[in-house]
Design a protein around this motif. Structure first.
Motif, PDB file in Angstrom:
ATOM      1  N   GLU A  95       0.830  -1.209   0.000  1.00  0.00           N
ATOM      2  CA  GLU A  95       0.000   0.000   0.000  1.00  0.00           C
ATOM      3  C   GLU A  95       0.864   1.259   0.000  1.00  0.00           C
ATOM      4  N   ILE A  96       1.987   1.219   0.700  1.00  0.00           N
ATOM      5  CA  ILE A  96       2.901   2.372   0.710  1.00  0.00           C
ATOM      6  C   ILE A  96       3.515   2.558  -0.677  1.00  0.00           C
ATOM      7  N   VAL A  97       3.918   1.448  -1.297  1.00  0.00           N
ATOM      8  CA  VAL A  97       4.475   1.519  -2.649  1.00  0.00           C
ATOM      9  C   VAL A  97       3.454   2.114  -3.604  1.00  0.00           C
ATOM     10  N   ASN A  98       2.219   1.704  -3.505  1.00  0.00           N
ATOM     11  CA  ASN A  98       1.179   2.239  -4.380  1.00  0.00           C
ATOM     12  C   ASN A  98       1.042   3.743  -4.229  1.00  0.00           C
ATOM     13  N   ARG A  99       1.108   4.220  -2.999  1.00  0.00           N
ATOM     14  CA  ARG A  99       1.025   5.666  -2.771  1.00  0.00           C
ATOM     15  C   ARG A  99       2.217   6.392  -3.398  1.00  0.00           C
ATOM     16  N   ALA A 100       3.392   5.774  -3.274  1.00  0.00           N
ATOM     17  CA  ALA A 100       4.589   6.389  -3.850  1.00  0.00           C
ATOM     18  C   ALA A 100       4.494   6.467  -5.363  1.00  0.00           C
ATOM     19  N   VAL A 101       4.021   5.405  -5.985  1.00  0.00           N
ATOM     20  CA  VAL A 101       3.874   5.387  -7.440  1.00  0.00           C
ATOM     21  C   VAL A 101       2.904   6.467  -7.885  1.00  0.00           C
ATOM     22  N   THR A 102       1.758   6.559  -7.205  1.00  0.00           N
ATOM     23  CA  THR A 102       0.739   7.544  -7.571  1.00  0.00           C
ATOM     24  C   THR A 102       1.257   8.964  -7.415  1.00  0.00           C
ATOM     25  N   ALA A 103       1.920   9.253  -6.291  1.00  0.00           N
ATOM     26  CA  ALA A 103       2.423  10.605  -6.039  1.00  0.00           C
ATOM     27  C   ALA A 103       3.513  10.992  -7.028  1.00  0.00           C
ATOM     28  N   THR A 104       4.429  10.068  -7.308  1.00  0.00           N
ATOM     29  CA  THR A 104       5.536  10.372  -8.209  1.00  0.00           C
ATOM     30  C   THR A 104       5.036  10.601  -9.634  1.00  0.00           C
ATOM     31  N   LYS A 105       4.046   9.822 -10.059  1.00  0.00           N
ATOM     32  CA  LYS A 105       3.488  10.016 -11.392  1.00  0.00           C
ATOM     33  C   LYS A 105       2.772  11.355 -11.519  1.00  0.00           C
ATOM     34  N   ALA A 106       2.276  11.879 -10.404  1.00  0.00           N
ATOM     35  CA  ALA A 106       1.542  13.140 -10.435  1.00  0.00           C
ATOM     36  C   ALA A 106       2.464  14.356 -10.442  1.00  0.00           C
ATOM     37  N   ALA A 107       3.743  14.171 -10.163  1.00  0.00           N
ATOM     38  CA  ALA A 107       4.682  15.298 -10.132  1.00  0.00           C
ATOM     39  C   ALA A 107       4.823  15.919 -11.522  1.00  0.00           C
ATOM     40  N   THR A 108       4.897  17.225 -11.583  1.00  0.00           N
ATOM     41  CA  THR A 108       5.056  17.915 -12.865  1.00  0.00           C
ATOM     42  C   THR A 108       6.513  17.944 -13.307  1.00  0.00           C
TER      43      THR A 108
END
Length: 265
Positions: free
Chosen positions: A60-73
């Protein structure tokens, strides 16, 4: 010729970035520990509520990291890898607009600098790389190349077919396109710091390869660092500069060499 060499370096770094995010993609292996468990050593139960991501499993932590990093501009990638061509080192700031600025080097070949802003790219190669890429040419030709290109930026249209190959690492959207937050066997193993940021440390193994991921414990849960031990291209990648402007500025006119005006020579 030099642009082709720099393209090879960039493709290697781009592949490395994809490997990092594979940690958050399809499961690479299994771990003996229960990935759903958030319990620490004996006596640590009372401190559980003070942990980052309380109650979340490693996946679940990895999933959050993937989502946040993909959202970075934008982000900055600092990479050191062992490759078949020698040790690769790179430092590149990249934005989703397609702007980028940084350096890449492989082994003793030398270093290439890259700036891309708008539809134009500028590449500059140090003397070691120019010499390496012209090895075997007549001495007069080698000297002519050095005299013409040393210290100068080669200007090229970023839409040119050959240029697109050399600019792969500048396309943040493409680099993150295959990043998916799905299954993983990542196991939380503690908390530490990456630079001056607190981070949660997670690990996963696949045969002789061990992957370690560090996720920001405060603020946005960005991926801060990825390490691979073992395998064909072990190394470390550090991520920073999220959502910051990319310093991609056109070089001074006197330092630009327009090969198109020289007939592509």
């Amino acid at each position: 010729m030099q642009a082709n060499a720099s393209a090879r370096h960039r493709r290697t770094a781009a592949t490395a970035l994809a490997v990092a995010f594979a940690f958050g993609g399809a499961a690479c292996g299994s771990l003996d520990a229960d990935p759903q468990s958030t319990k620490g050593p004996a006596g640590a139960t009372a401190e559980k509520s003070a942990e980052a991501f309380p109650g979340l499993s490693g996946p679940e932590i990895v999933n959050r990291a993937v989502t946040a990093t993909k959202a970075a501009t934008s982000l900055t990638l600092d990479v050191t890898l062992k490759t078949a061509d020698g040790p690769l080192k790179g430092y590149m700031a990249i934005s989703k607009k397609g702007d980028c600025a940084g350096t890449l080097s492989v082994g003793s070949d030398g270093t290439a600098e890259l700036i891309k802003t708008g539809g134009t790219a500028y590449l500059r190669f140090d003397e070691a790389l120019l010499t390496s890429q012209n090895k075997g040419a007549p001495a007069e030709e080698q000297k002519a190349v050095l005299d013409m290109m040393k210290g100068r930026w080669v200007k090229t249209d970023a839409s040119d077919a050959e240029a697109r190959d050399s600019l792969e690492l500048c396309d943040l959207n493409a680099l993150l396109a295959d990043v998916e937050a799905n299954d993983t066997a990542a196991r939380r193993v503690g908390e530490t710091t990456v630079g001056d940021r607190k981070a949660v440390k997670l690990t996963e193994s696949d045969g002789k390869e061990t992957y370690t991921m560090y996720v920001a414990a405060e603020g946005e849960p960005y991926l801060l660092k990825f390490e691979q031990v073992g395998g064909e291209e072990p190394g470390t990648m550090t991520f920073s500069g999220f959502d910051r402007p990319v310093p991609a500025k056109k070089p001074a006119a006197k330092d630009i060499l327009d090969l198109d005006k020289l007939g592509g020579q």
